[in-house]
Write a protein that holds these residues in place. Structure first.
Motif, PDB file in Angstrom:
ATOM      1  N   VAL A  43       3.361   4.502   8.652  1.00  0.00           N
ATOM      2  CA  VAL A  43       2.040   4.132   8.154  1.00  0.00           C
ATOM      3  C   VAL A  43       2.453   3.575   6.786  1.00  0.00           C
ATOM      4  N   ARG A  49       4.784   2.000   5.541  1.00  0.00           N
ATOM      5  CA  ARG A  49       5.478   0.947   5.516  1.00  0.00           C
ATOM      6  C   ARG A  49       4.350  -0.300   6.302  1.00  0.00           C
ATOM      7  N   GLN A  50       3.461   0.292   7.298  1.00  0.00           N
ATOM      8  CA  GLN A  50       2.465  -0.696   7.913  1.00  0.00           C
ATOM      9  C   GLN A  50       1.714  -1.164   6.701  1.00  0.00           C
ATOM     10  N   LYS A  92       3.196  -3.455   3.780  1.00  0.00           N
ATOM     11  CA  LYS A  92       3.430  -4.636   4.480  1.00  0.00           C
ATOM     12  C   LYS A  92       2.200  -5.713   4.242  1.00  0.00           C
ATOM     13  N   ILE A  96       4.892   0.045  16.132  1.00  0.00           N
ATOM     14  CA  ILE A  96       4.291   0.523  14.814  1.00  0.00           C
ATOM     15  C   ILE A  96       4.875  -0.188  13.633  1.00  0.00           C
ATOM     16  N   LEU A  97       6.220  -0.417  13.416  1.00  0.00           N
ATOM     17  CA  LEU A  97       6.687  -0.911  11.968  1.00  0.00           C
ATOM     18  C   LEU A  97       6.488  -2.566  12.125  1.00  0.00           C
ATOM     19  N   SER A  98       6.185  -3.083  13.245  1.00  0.00           N
ATOM     20  CA  SER A  98       5.855  -4.577  13.346  1.00  0.00           C
ATOM     21  C   SER A  98       7.362  -5.229  12.870  1.00  0.00           C
ATOM     22  N   ASP A 135       9.276   9.352  12.873  1.00  0.00           N
ATOM     23  CA  ASP A 135       8.028   9.167  12.242  1.00  0.00           C
ATOM     24  C   ASP A 135       7.162   8.533  13.073  1.00  0.00           C
ATOM     25  N   GLU A 175       3.460   9.328  14.437  1.00  0.00           N
ATOM     26  CA  GLU A 175       2.320   8.569  14.117  1.00  0.00           C
ATOM     27  C   GLU A 175       1.443   8.145  15.236  1.00  0.00           C
TER      28      GLU A 175
END
Lengths: 119, 288
Positions: free
Chosen positions: A13, A15-16, A19, B204-206, B220, B224
């Motif tokens: 999360v 990282r999201q 970004k 999730i990490l795109s 993770d 999540e």
């Protein structure tokens, strides 16, 4: 550039959010805290204008940190980011404690940036 | 994109400010009379009886109305009448916002329509459980929200398998769990194959590739996903009047022979067939 601190125990999360923030053009991420206690410490060292903080974290949770931050730093704007945002009393509690808004998971970049820009 | 309550939807959309919402909630608190207070005002119970009921509620995990009947202070008919009155006079958040001048009736109607359209995706389509358990509707809703999040969050094609009672939990490449407490006690457990873990991480990490990501980050992303599903389940449960608390998600390691269903629990297994032959299973370990 508006300085944002991300607080979430989840690496993915964080990282999201980092970004989305770094690609926004008007916000910059000044760090990532993994729990409420780290957030309070980093609020002091990094002096962010905005904090995006998870509610449900091991150790000091987001609502406890929000309670402390709202006393210690009247200027910082806190937005809670949580999968529990839809639980009515959790949302109300966050707003009552001084959160400016609550972003529900799953979120998308447009919603996050719209809420941050409306602060 | 998530289960919400109407006030939150309005603030998130910028339709009302958070301080207006707090004013409206304050008005609701003033106008919406609690059941005990209403019974007192109608002369059905005495202040001493309500005090005794409040004290008893500390050690009885039931609603005030049911407790008043259980303690013999109200008859079931009186409770039913009070609940109807309470429902008929309830000031909803939208009306409260109109009363404080933050919304017009027309704006309220439009936002209500938008809210219904936004939340329609979380209306259950009906899932059949193989056995009768307490709070069936909660477990059906949990499976339903999981399916919806597989589509909306993970963007994966899937086919739900038939739900069955499991005597053991079969191991998979990775397992993540979250515990529910409050009105219900259960563990939500998700198992994913290696390929599916990567698919989840990419979304999730795109990222187009997650081959160089450490195992910790890949795990993770699955946790999540569990967090998002369970948070939305708790939100939906609260709309249904059921309190569900969640704890942070954890990963689990199972022996290769699997794990026997714990005593005193009903274990429901929801197999989920994902495109490209990847495997996901949801287990609900419900305390009996």
């Amino acid at each position: 550039m508006i300085k944002v601190l991300v607080v979430d125990d989840s690496l993915s999360v964080a990282r999201q959010l980092e970004k989305i923030i770094s690609e926004s053009g008007d916000f910059t991420c000044v760090g990532h805290a993994k729990n409420g206690a780290e957030a309070i410490k980093m609020n002091h060292t990094e002096d962010p204008e905005v904090i995006c903080m998870d509610m449900n974290m091991p150790g000091m949770d987001g609502l406890t940190a929000l309670r402390t931050l709202s006393v210690m730093d009247k200027d910082v704007k806190v937005v809670m980011v949580t999968s529990l945002g839809g639980v009515g009393d959790k949302f109300t509690e966050a707003i009552k404690l001084g959160a400016k808004n609550v972003i529900s998971k799953p979120f998308d970049a447009d919603t996050v940036l719209r809420i941050l820009r409306e602060l | 994109m998530a289960v919400k309550f109407f006030g939150q939807f309005l603030v998130e959309q910028g339709a009302v400010t958070s301080s207006a919402l707090l004013d409206a909630i304050e008005l609701q608190d003033k106008k919406n009379v609690k059941l005990g207070e209403m019974a007192l005002a109608m002369g059905l119970i005495t202040p001493e009886e309500i005090q005794r009921a409040h004290n008893a509620q500390m050690s009885h995990d039931i609603k005030m109305g049911d407790l008043l009947v259980k303690m013999g202070f109200l008859t079931p008919d009186q409770l039913s009448d009070l609940l109807t009155r309470q429902k008929n006079t309830h000031l909803y958040i939208g009306e409260a916002l109109v009363q404080i001048g933050s919304l017009t009736q027309d704006q309220l109607q439009k936002h209500l329509d938008d809210f219904k359209a936004d939340q329609a995706q979380y209306v259950s389509n009906g899932i059949e459980l193989p056995v009768k358990t307490a709070n069936d509707s909660i477990w059906e809703m949990t499976a339903d929200i999981t399916y919806k999040m597989i589509t909306r969050v993970l963007d994966l094609q899937y086919r739900p398998g038939k739900c069955a009672v499991a005597t053991a939990i079969t191991p998979n490449f990775m397992m993540a769990a979250m515990d529910f407490s409050g009105d219900v006690e259960a563990r939500y457990l998700i198992s994913v194959s290696e390929g599916l873990q990567k698919s989840i991480a990419k979304v999730i990490l795109s990222e187009d590739s997650v081959d160089n990501e450490p195992a910790e980050v890949l795990e993770d992303t699955v946790m999540e996903f569990v967090n998002v599903v369970c948070g939305n389940v708790a939100a939906k449960a609260s709309q249904m009047g059921i309190l569900m608390n969640i704890n942070p998600p954890v990963t689990l390691s199972l022996p290769s022979c699997g794990l026997k269903a714990p005593d005193g629990h009903t274990v429901l297994c929801f197999p989920i067939h994902i495109e490209d032959g990847e495997k996901m299973e949801i287990f609900l370990l419900i305390k009996n």
